[in-house]
Write an enzyme that holds these catalytic residues in place. Structure first.
Site, short mmCIF file in Angstrom:
data_model
loop_
_atom_site.label_atom_id
_atom_site.label_comp_id
_atom_site.label_asym_id
_atom_site.label_seq_id
_atom_site.Cartn_x
_atom_site.Cartn_y
_atom_site.Cartn_z
CD GLN A 19 -2.89 -1.11 2.34
OE1 GLN A 19 -2.59 -1.77 3.34
NE2 GLN A 19 -3.99 -0.42 2.29
CG HIS A 120 -0.78 -6.09 5.17
ND1 HIS A 120 -0.82 -5.43 6.38
CD2 HIS A 120 -1.96 -5.79 4.54
CE1 HIS A 120 -1.96 -4.76 6.48
NE2 HIS A 120 -2.66 -4.96 5.39
CG ASN A 164 -3.24 -7.35 7.98
OD1 ASN A 164 -3.43 -6.74 9.01
ND2 ASN A 164 -3.99 -7.19 6.91
CD GLU A 165 -7.71 -6.72 8.42
OE1 GLU A 165 -8.29 -6.77 7.32
OE2 GLU A 165 -7.82 -5.76 9.19
CE1 TYR A 292 -9.24 -1.68 10.12
CE2 TYR A 292 -9.43 0.70 9.98
CZ TYR A 292 -8.67 -0.44 9.90
OH TYR A 292 -7.34 -0.36 9.62
CD GLU A 370 -4.79 -2.66 9.77
OE1 GLU A 370 -5.89 -2.33 9.29
OE2 GLU A 370 -4.03 -3.48 9.22
CD1 TRP A 413 -5.57 2.29 7.62
CD2 TRP A 413 -3.90 0.87 7.98
NE1 TRP A 413 -5.07 1.92 6.40
CE2 TRP A 413 -4.04 1.07 6.58
CE3 TRP A 413 -2.90 0.00 8.42
CZ2 TRP A 413 -3.23 0.42 5.66
CZ3 TRP A 413 -2.09 -0.62 7.50
CH2 TRP A 413 -2.26 -0.42 6.12
CD GLU A 420 -8.34 0.72 2.13
OE1 GLU A 420 -7.28 1.01 2.72
OE2 GLU A 420 -9.04 -0.27 2.43
CD1 TRP A 421 -6.64 -2.89 1.20
CD2 TRP A 421 -5.10 -3.79 -0.14
NE1 TRP A 421 -5.54 -3.24 1.96
CE2 TRP A 421 -4.59 -3.77 1.17
CE3 TRP A 421 -4.29 -4.31 -1.16
CZ2 TRP A 421 -3.32 -4.25 1.50
CZ3 TRP A 421 -3.03 -4.77 -0.85
CH2 TRP A 421 -2.56 -4.76 0.47
C1 GCO Z 1 -7.39 -4.01 6.31
C2 GCO Z 1 -5.98 -3.87 6.03
C3 GCO Z 1 -5.53 -2.47 5.68
C4 GCO Z 1 -6.61 -1.53 5.17
C5 GCO Z 1 -7.27 -0.80 6.31
C6 GCO Z 1 -8.43 0.07 5.80
O1 GCO Z 1 -7.74 -4.02 7.50
O2 GCO Z 1 -8.14 -4.15 5.35
O3 GCO Z 1 -5.19 -4.33 7.11
O4 GCO Z 1 -4.62 -2.77 4.67
O5 GCO Z 1 -6.06 -0.59 4.30
O6 GCO Z 1 -7.82 -1.70 7.19
O7 GCO Z 1 -9.33 -0.73 5.09
#
Ligand code: GCO
Length: 458
Positions: A19, A120, A164-165, A292, A370, A413, A420-421
């Site tokens: 990213q 990640h 990560n996630e 989030y 995050e 974060w 952002e993907w």
């Molecule tokens: C995620 C990833 C991050 C994102 C952030 C916002 O949680 O998806 O770890 O790379 O950019 O969370 O979506």
């Protein structure tokens, strides 16, 4: 003033390699699945790519200086596997390791502790060509990669996060196809979950032998609410909770999968081999929690709709007709971020208490790895929404700690606006604004607000 956090609390910011780094063809880096995915027409909003991103590969000294100016004592970043093993296997690429070596030493010069995420989501494309995470061998490739990174950095990195996630990577990348590698396998993607977990478990001993640092896994957690109190909606919430909050936590903390019968999975997965669950449950020093927003669900075809917002908004259209035992029920009555995610600080405390009550003595100390928000940032306009978001979530976190949850640190974060993907550069999560045309960094009002709060703690 914010309430006082425990002595020694870790304060950091978080980013990820794909990213922010750019330089996708530099110093021997191999292709990743995200390079390939960005090349798919329509995959990324506005046709954006991360070929340059924040150009962090070249501008990292300036970014370290921004962290030092902020006053954080930690920085969470990820290592790009394709820089270390361009084809996903074999000897390490020295130039790839050199980049992270320099970064880690520069952080140390500023008293900033590295928190290194090994994966990640930027899998070497060559491994995807060999089946990717659907192929059990990728788990062994990940363990080999972890050992190579720890060989070089194990003496200077105190915090290691394996994955990560994995939930988001499995669902959005392999079940729904809206992230790399763009597979839409739905529930046929469950072997991906197992092989990600197996890779995690195989990597832990590779790290233990090369670093005295703490080892964690990071998942994103969301308290699951129901649209109504009906039995059908409560069953939908239980099913979604098993997927989002338990699928990648029960195996690593309890050594077993959660009940997935709502997904037609009865008994053991056919792809689980003897001994796998013991490998996956390798003891950890901590659990990384990304938070989030809460999620609200209803039973399928319940017709529950509202004008509210949803954290599933980015994939909602891809959920229709999937036969999954839940559907998205948007949340009303809360402010929403530019991404359309409800802002619910109390949800962080709710989730931390849920983890404490669910896992009890099996729950290791927590790092919030995050937390942050997307804001329609405009130059010159203070990002008060982000200040309010951080203030609210830090107060909720402080309350969870007062409630007895063992939380050791918090990472915002993100340090920088970044790629952002699938949303490309449309969503801005940074404490620092990035003008992607000039790469000019401009600290936002939230950066200065957080700097002042951190100064109060010194
Ligand atoms: C995620 C990833 C991050 C994102 C952030 C916002 O949680 O998806 O770890 O790379 O950019 O969370 O979506």
């Amino acid at each position: 003033m914010l309430p006082r956090f425990p002595e020694g609390f870790v304060w950091g910011t978080a980013t990820s390699s794909y990213q922010i780094e750019g330089a996708v063809h530099e110093d021997g880096r191999g292709a990743s699945i995200w390079d390939s995915f960005c090349a798919r027409p329509g995959a990324i909003r506005n046709g954006d790519t991360a070929d340059v991103a924040c150009d962090h590969y070249h501008r990292w000294p300036e970014d370290v200086a921004l962290m030092a100016g902020l006053g954080v004592n930690a920085y969470r970043f990820s290592v790009a596997w394709p820089r270390i093993q361009p084809e996903g296997r074999g000897p390490a690429n020295p130039k790839g390791l050199d980049f992270y070596d320099r970064l880690v030493d520069a952080l140390a010069e500023h008293g900033i502790a590295p928190a290194l995420t090994l994966y990640h989501w930027d899998l070497p494309q060559a491994l995807q060509d060999a089946g990717g995470w659907m192929n059990r061998d990728t788990a062994h490739r990940f363990a080999e990669y972890a050992g190579l990174v720890a060989d070089r950095l194990g003496d200077r990195v105190p915090t290691w996060i394996t994955l990560n996630e994995p939930f988001v990577h499995m669902t959005e990348g392999h079940a729904l196809g809206v992230h790399a590698p763009g597979e839409a396998l739905l529930l046929d993607a469950l072997p991906v979950a197992h092989h990600l977990l197996l890779g995690h478990g195989l990597a832990v001993p590779e790290l233990r032998g090369r670093t005295s640092g703490q080892v964690l896994i990071t998942n994103n957690y969301s308290p699951v609410w129901t649209a109504t109190d009906s039995a059908a909606d409560r069953a939908a919430a239980t099913a979604f909770d098993a997927l989002q909050n338990r699928l990648f936590t029960d195996p690593v903390l309890l050594g077993r999968y959660p009940d997935l019968s709502a997904y037609g999975v009865d008994g053991a997965f056919p792809f689980v081999q003897d001994g796998d669950m013991n490998v996956i449950a390798a003891p950890l020093d901590g659990l990384g929690v990304n938070y989030y927003s809460p999620t609200r669900v209803a039973a399928p075809n319940s017709g529950v709709q509202s004008g509210g917002a949803s954290v599933l908004s980015e994939v909602e259209g891809h959920l229709d007709g999937t036969g999954l035992p839940f559907e998205d029920a948007p949340i009303d009555g809360y402010p929403v971020t530019a991404f359309g995610w409800p802002v619910v600080p109390e949800g962080l405390r709710e989730m931390l208490l849920k983890l404490r009550d669910r896992y009890g003595a099996a729950l290791p100390p927590i790092l919030v790895t995050e937390n942050g928000c997307s804001v329609r940032d405009e130059p010159g306009r203070p990002d008060q929404e982000r200040i309010d978001f951080l203030d609210g979530h830090l107060r909720a976190l402080h309350q969870a700690i007062a409630d007895g949850v063992d939380v050791r640190g918090y990472f915002v974060w993100s340090l920088l606006d970044n790629f952002e993907w699938a949303e490309g550069y449309e969503q801005r999560f940074g404490l620092v604004h990035v003008d992607f045309a000039t790469q000019r960094r401009t600290p936002k009002a939230s950066y200065h607000w957080l700097r002042e709060r951190l100064a109060e703690y010194r």
